[in-house]
Structures are given as C-alpha cells and as structure tokens.
Design a protein around this motif. Sequence first.
Motif, PDB file in Angstrom:
ATOM      1  N   GLY A 344      37.335 -18.302 -14.975  1.00 39.81           N
ATOM      2  CA  GLY A 344      38.369 -18.066 -15.980  1.00 39.81           C
ATOM      3  C   GLY A 344      37.801 -17.208 -17.096  1.00 39.81           C
ATOM      4  O   GLY A 344      36.583 -17.161 -17.294  1.00 39.81           O
ATOM      5  N   LEU A 345      38.665 -16.534 -17.830  1.00 37.17           N
ATOM      6  CA  LEU A 345      38.217 -15.679 -18.934  1.00 37.17           C
ATOM      7  C   LEU A 345      39.377 -15.464 -19.898  1.00 37.17           C
ATOM      8  O   LEU A 345      40.444 -14.998 -19.505  1.00 37.17           O
ATOM      9  CB  LEU A 345      37.718 -14.329 -18.404  1.00 37.17           C
ATOM     10  N   ASP A 346      39.144 -15.830 -21.172  1.00 38.69           N
ATOM     11  CA  ASP A 346      40.182 -15.683 -22.195  1.00 38.69           C
ATOM     12  C   ASP A 346      39.786 -14.724 -23.309  1.00 38.69           C
ATOM     13  O   ASP A 346      40.633 -14.270 -24.067  1.00 38.69           O
ATOM     14  CB  ASP A 346      40.503 -17.050 -22.808  1.00 38.69           C
ATOM     15  N   LEU A 347      38.490 -14.434 -23.446  1.00 39.86           N
ATOM     16  CA  LEU A 347      38.001 -13.520 -24.483  1.00 39.86           C
ATOM     17  C   LEU A 347      36.721 -12.862 -23.994  1.00 39.86           C
ATOM     18  O   LEU A 347      35.837 -13.537 -23.448  1.00 39.86           O
ATOM     19  CB  LEU A 347      37.723 -14.286 -25.787  1.00 39.86           C
ATOM     20  N   LEU A 348      36.630 -11.544 -24.187  1.00 33.58           N
ATOM     21  CA  LEU A 348      35.434 -10.795 -23.795  1.00 33.58           C
ATOM     22  C   LEU A 348      34.856 -10.116 -25.026  1.00 33.58           C
ATOM     23  O   LEU A 348      35.589  -9.487 -25.798  1.00 33.58           O
ATOM     24  CB  LEU A 348      35.780  -9.750 -22.729  1.00 33.58           C
ATOM     25  N   ILE A 349      33.527 -10.249 -25.224  1.00 34.30           N
ATOM     26  CA  ILE A 349      32.846  -9.638 -26.359  1.00 34.30           C
ATOM     27  C   ILE A 349      31.720  -8.753 -25.833  1.00 34.30           C
ATOM     28  O   ILE A 349      30.969  -9.148 -24.940  1.00 34.30           O
ATOM     29  CB  ILE A 349      32.279 -10.719 -27.305  1.00 34.30           C
ATOM     30  N   VAL A 350      31.619  -7.550 -26.388  1.00 32.20           N
ATOM     31  CA  VAL A 350      30.593  -6.591 -25.976  1.00 32.20           C
ATOM     32  C   VAL A 350      29.758  -6.205 -27.189  1.00 32.20           C
ATOM     33  O   VAL A 350      30.278  -5.679 -28.173  1.00 32.20           O
ATOM     34  CB  VAL A 350      31.233  -5.319 -25.367  1.00 32.20           C
ATOM     35  N   ASP A 351      28.455  -6.453 -27.123  1.00 29.37           N
ATOM     36  CA  ASP A 351      27.530  -6.151 -28.220  1.00 29.37           C
ATOM     37  C   ASP A 351      26.407  -5.242 -27.706  1.00 29.37           C
ATOM     38  O   ASP A 351      25.461  -5.729 -27.103  1.00 29.37           O
ATOM     39  CB  ASP A 351      26.957  -7.460 -28.771  1.00 29.37           C
ATOM     40  N   TYR A 352      26.475  -3.964 -27.937  1.00 33.30           N
ATOM     41  CA  TYR A 352      27.531  -3.273 -28.628  1.00 33.30           C
ATOM     42  C   TYR A 352      27.905  -2.031 -27.861  1.00 33.30           C
ATOM     43  O   TYR A 352      27.220  -1.661 -26.888  1.00 33.30           O
ATOM     44  CB  TYR A 352      27.138  -2.935 -30.081  1.00 33.30           C
ATOM     45  N   LEU A 353      28.966  -1.360 -28.297  1.00 34.55           N
ATOM     46  CA  LEU A 353      29.624  -0.301 -27.539  1.00 34.55           C
ATOM     47  C   LEU A 353      28.693   0.863 -27.201  1.00 34.55           C
ATOM     48  O   LEU A 353      28.708   1.383 -26.085  1.00 34.55           O
ATOM     49  CB  LEU A 353      30.824   0.179 -28.361  1.00 34.55           C
ATOM     50  N   GLN A 354      27.860   1.271 -28.177  1.00 37.02           N
ATOM     51  CA  GLN A 354      27.021   2.453 -27.975  1.00 37.02           C
ATOM     52  C   GLN A 354      25.902   2.238 -26.947  1.00 37.02           C
ATOM     53  O   GLN A 354      25.267   3.189 -26.522  1.00 37.02           O
ATOM     54  CB  GLN A 354      26.416   2.919 -29.297  1.00 37.02           C
ATOM     55  N   LEU A 355      25.664   0.984 -26.552  1.00 40.93           N
ATOM     56  CA  LEU A 355      24.630   0.705 -25.552  1.00 40.93           C
ATOM     57  C   LEU A 355      25.186   0.676 -24.135  1.00 40.93           C
ATOM     58  O   LEU A 355      24.422   0.546 -23.179  1.00 40.93           O
ATOM     59  CB  LEU A 355      23.939  -0.632 -25.855  1.00 40.93           C
ATOM     60  N   LEU A 356      26.504   0.796 -23.992  1.00 41.87           N
ATOM     61  CA  LEU A 356      27.094   0.922 -22.662  1.00 41.87           C
ATOM     62  C   LEU A 356      26.892   2.346 -22.142  1.00 41.87           C
ATOM     63  O   LEU A 356      26.667   3.275 -22.916  1.00 41.87           O
ATOM     64  CB  LEU A 356      28.593   0.612 -22.703  1.00 41.87           C
ATOM     65  N   ARG A 357      26.986   2.489 -20.837  1.00 43.74           N
ATOM     66  CA  ARG A 357      26.885   3.814 -20.229  1.00 43.74           C
ATOM     67  C   ARG A 357      28.185   4.158 -19.527  1.00 43.74           C
ATOM     68  O   ARG A 357      28.889   3.276 -19.046  1.00 43.74           O
ATOM     69  CB  ARG A 357      25.730   3.869 -19.218  1.00 43.74           C
ATOM     70  N   ALA A 358      28.492   5.436 -19.470  1.00 45.83           N
ATOM     71  CA  ALA A 358      29.653   5.890 -18.706  1.00 45.83           C
ATOM     72  C   ALA A 358      29.357   5.739 -17.214  1.00 45.83           C
ATOM     73  O   ALA A 358      28.198   5.663 -16.796  1.00 45.83           O
ATOM     74  CB  ALA A 358      29.977   7.338 -19.046  1.00 45.83           C
ATOM     75  N   ALA A 359      30.403   5.676 -16.413  1.00 43.01           N
ATOM     76  CA  ALA A 359      30.215   5.511 -14.971  1.00 43.01           C
ATOM     77  C   ALA A 359      29.548   6.725 -14.343  1.00 43.01           C
ATOM     78  O   ALA A 359      28.846   6.618 -13.345  1.00 43.01           O
ATOM     79  CB  ALA A 359      31.559   5.238 -14.303  1.00 43.01           C
ATOM     80  N   SER A 360      29.748   7.893 -14.946  1.00 44.80           N
ATOM     81  CA  SER A 360      29.143   9.128 -14.431  1.00 44.80           C
ATOM     82  C   SER A 360      28.669   9.968 -15.612  1.00 44.80           C
ATOM     83  O   SER A 360      29.113   9.786 -16.745  1.00 44.80           O
ATOM     84  CB  SER A 360      30.151   9.916 -13.584  1.00 44.80           C
ATOM     85  N   ALA A 361      27.777  10.889 -15.339  1.00 49.05           N
ATOM     86  CA  ALA A 361      27.208  11.735 -16.390  1.00 49.05           C
ATOM     87  C   ALA A 361      28.290  12.610 -17.023  1.00 49.05           C
ATOM     88  O   ALA A 361      29.162  13.147 -16.329  1.00 49.05           O
ATOM     89  CB  ALA A 361      26.104  12.604 -15.813  1.00 49.05           C
ATOM     90  N   LYS A 362      28.241  12.719 -18.349  1.00 53.36           N
ATOM     91  CA  LYS A 362      29.210  13.536 -19.082  1.00 53.36           C
ATOM     92  C   LYS A 362      28.496  14.680 -19.784  1.00 53.36           C
ATOM     93  O   LYS A 362      27.287  14.634 -20.025  1.00 53.36           O
ATOM     94  CB  LYS A 362      29.954  12.683 -20.103  1.00 53.36           C
ATOM     95  N   ASP A 363      29.286  15.716 -20.126  1.00 51.80           N
ATOM     96  CA  ASP A 363      28.697  16.880 -20.765  1.00 51.80           C
ATOM     97  C   ASP A 363      28.443  16.679 -22.254  1.00 51.80           C
ATOM     98  O   ASP A 363      27.775  17.484 -22.887  1.00 51.80           O
ATOM     99  CB  ASP A 363      29.589  18.118 -20.556  1.00 51.80           C
ATOM    100  N   SER A 364      28.984  15.605 -22.835  1.00 50.06           N
ATOM    101  CA  SER A 364      28.752  15.338 -24.252  1.00 50.06           C
ATOM    102  C   SER A 364      28.852  13.847 -24.513  1.00 50.06           C
ATOM    103  O   SER A 364      29.484  13.105 -23.754  1.00 50.06           O
ATOM    104  CB  SER A 364      29.766  16.087 -25.126  1.00 50.06           C
ATOM    105  N   ARG A 365      28.221  13.423 -25.617  1.00 51.29           N
ATOM    106  CA  ARG A 365      28.257  12.013 -25.990  1.00 51.29           C
ATOM    107  C   ARG A 365      29.670  11.586 -26.375  1.00 51.29           C
ATOM    108  O   ARG A 365      30.068  10.446 -26.109  1.00 51.29           O
ATOM    109  CB  ARG A 365      27.282  11.781 -27.165  1.00 51.29           C
TER     110      ARG A 365
END
Length: 499
Positions: A344-365
């Motif tokens: 079950g899941l009622d709330l999701l917290i991510v600490d923090y956003l800038q440490l996530l990675r995109a699924a594929s390489a991007k040309d800019s941040r």
Amino acid sequence: MSELRAVEIRKPGEIAEAAAAQAVPFSIEAEQQLLGALLTNNEVYDHVSRIIQAGHFYDPVHRRIYEICAERIARNALASPVTIKAFMEHDAGLKELGGPAYLARLAGAAISSHAARDYAQMIREFALRRELIGLGQDIAARAATVTVSDSAEEQIKEAEQILYKLGEQGVAERGFQSFLAAVTGALNAANAAFSRGGGLSGISTGLVDLDGKMGGLNRSDLVILAGRPSMGKTSLATNIAFNVAKAHRLGELPDGSHGTVAGGVVGFFSLEMSAEQLAARILSEAAEVPSEAIRRGDMTEDEFRRFVKAAHDLQNCPLYIDDTPALPINQLAARARKLKRTMGLDLLIVDYLQLLRAASAKDSRVNEVSEITQGLKAVAKELDIPVIALSQLSRQVESREDKRPQLSDLRESGSIEQDADIVMFVFREEYYREREKPADHDLDKMATWQQVMESCHGKAEVIIGKQRHGPIGTVELSFEGRFTRFGNLEKHRSWDPAE
C-alpha cells in the motif's frame, strides 16, 4: 473452435530447451472470442488497446491478425474478415487453420463487445504469467552456470530490472471520462473532508496551521518543499512522514470498502542520507533525544531507554525507506508502483529532486530536471497519491538583505514551478540572525540583537509561494533544533542567550 497445436512461446530471455515443453497458461478460446469481436466491431479496439498488445497473444496467427487489425484501425480503415484476408493469403499458419474461412468463423462466433475487455485482461494476465515462468527458468539456468565474469549480485540486479519492466506493463492509461464521473469523484472527496469534520480534503501533516492553509496533502498533487541548506527541509519532510505513518489506521470507507481512514503508508526515497541516518532523525524526535547525542553515542541511561522504547514502539510503523543513490526517475516510479501493490502507499517523499537522474541522457540540465519533475507528477497522478519532493535553492538568496526565498530562487525554476501543484519554502530567520551576533563590547548592538533573537527563537516559517487550488501565504511553526522537530506554534517562547 480451433484445434490446439504447438506454437512458439514468448520469452524474456534465452531459456533452456527443456522449458519449451513445460505447460504454460494460455487460452486459445479467449483469443478467438476477442478477435471475433474485433473483426465484427472495430470500436472494440478502443476498449482493449490500452490493455493488450499483439505480443500478449499466445498463438502466432492470432498475433498477426491483431497486428493487422490494429494497423488498419489506426489508419481509420475497416478491419473485417474480407479486408484482413488480403493481407494473410500467403500466411502458412492461417492456411493450416483453414485459410480465410477461419477468419469468417472467428467473426461468426463473436462474443458481445461488452465482454471484450474481460477477455483482453485474461489474455494479458496469461501473457504476464508466461513472462514470469520464462524469467524464472532463465534465472535458474543462468544461476546454475558459474562463471567468473557473471556474479550473483549482477544476476540479481538484472533480474530486478526485468521485473520492474514487467511491472510497468501493467500501467493502463485512463483515457477520457465523462463529466459525471469527474463530478462524482470531486463530490466523494468533499464528502470525505466533511465527514472528517476538520476541513481537510487530504492527509493531515500533523501540523495544524499548515493543514489549514493547504487542506492537508491531497491526492495526485506534486508538492515541492524547497529551502537553503540548514533550513530544515529534510527535518520537516521526516516530521511529516512520521506524523502520517504514526496516524495510519485502517477501517471502513464511506463507500463501504476497506482502506486507510487516517494517516497513511509512507514511502521515503532518501537519495542523500542512509536509511539508518533517517531513522535516527525520526527516533530523535519521537524519543526527545538530541540527534548529535545519538550520533556520538553520548546518551544518558534515561535517554537511551527512551530511545530503545521509541524504536520498539515504531518498529511496525508503515514507513518504508529506499536509500538507493542516483536513482533514475523511471526506476523510482517502478519501485513506487511495487510498494503500492505489495504494502500500500498513501504518501511518497523524495529527498531530494536534484539527486534523481533522468531515464536517458539529456542535452542540458534544465531538460533533465524537466523530465524528472514531469515524472514525479505522473507518479502522483497514476498512483493517486500526494508526492512531496525536496528541492535546493540557488545561492542568490544569500545576496539579498531579506533572505526569505521566492519562486525565482528555485534551481531550474521553469520546470519545477510549472509542474508543481504546491511550492513551499522553509525559512528560519534564527539561523541567519545567529551569524549576525555583534562583538560583546558593543552593548547597544548586543541588546538589539538579543531582542531580535528572542522574537525569532524556536520559530520557523513555511512560505507557500504557489498553490494551484488554494491561497498562498506564510505559516509559522515551532522548531526544536536539538530534536530536529517541527511542531505547532502554540505560544511565544523566551530565548536564553546561554543556550
């Protein structure tokens, strides 16, 4: 009804030849009924295309029939036994079944179009089960072969990735819904808020004034919690996570079903801190033991007993922590789906956003952060839960006389501000005033400084800079730095310069 015959089985990887002889789940009859309905009424495709793909069919001939039908319907062309016949005149598999006459028999034995969705779900269910059987055989065969270059850890990681991809196949698009359905959903949410009597349409954060401003944490909302270092972003996030998980209670919902009636199950992606460090922060708050004393092990016997008791009391708290670093957004989404399916899941917290990675390489941040924020919003909508994502602020805050943050201070603010439903900032004036302490011999300035410190001591501000469905403004909270704890501000506290 066609005669059962040997056909090829779709597998996720190379499997031992003996696996081909193993019985696998399938239903030729369900595939025939679905194709018959599709050939007689092309509108059926709109109902089943979000559930199954051609690869889900067990029979290769049925797979090719569905592929041709799907391609013609996508071009607004008719898919019928007559039109499909032209594309399959030289198909060896169809000839084995009786040629074009088989297409006519499929259409003649068609079921009602209303039952097509049920058959599609059955076909997809069997296909996923075959995938799991194939994956299990593949894992067993590979694990039995011991090589220097293929470690068990690597095999586990690859198996997990395949399982995540397999789980993602279950994601179905919602498509259009009537205004009546949307109004009913809004009415149910309002009824739930009215029944609670507290004016909250969402999950309570445990902080009364913050709940009053936001109406709680609402489903499908992406909430950005931003601040400069040492402002207490993570502390506020852990406090909310702890409050929600601690209040979790199951019961009967207004519609008669069984589910969460208070609090909720919390998933916490900690990309910066380890799970142990995060747990220590939560226990510091619950046991009222200074966090630095926990880190150093410098606790009195009474403090240690409180710490152990808090750990015992909270061991069954529905708070789940994933501290995998540099997690790609697609894997975060897959793990969140898995947690919702299993616990079950009622709330999701991510600490923090800038440490996530995109699924594929991007040309800019900027493009990379845009994909991440869009992915987090998609998770909130798909799982129908609030998502709180922490974010850093740019250094330009420090160059202003008034250090209170604003929307323009968000890093890559365009995408974050656009995708978020709520943007709120944590600000502690006390942090900055402490660093303005004058020299001891300057008595006038010291007296003024002490007055300012007394007015802001033990206080924090949560500044709501954007709220899509409500007002903006500032909420004052109490803050106890020793326990990294935010709370409801009940009364002014005097400040002791000796602290």
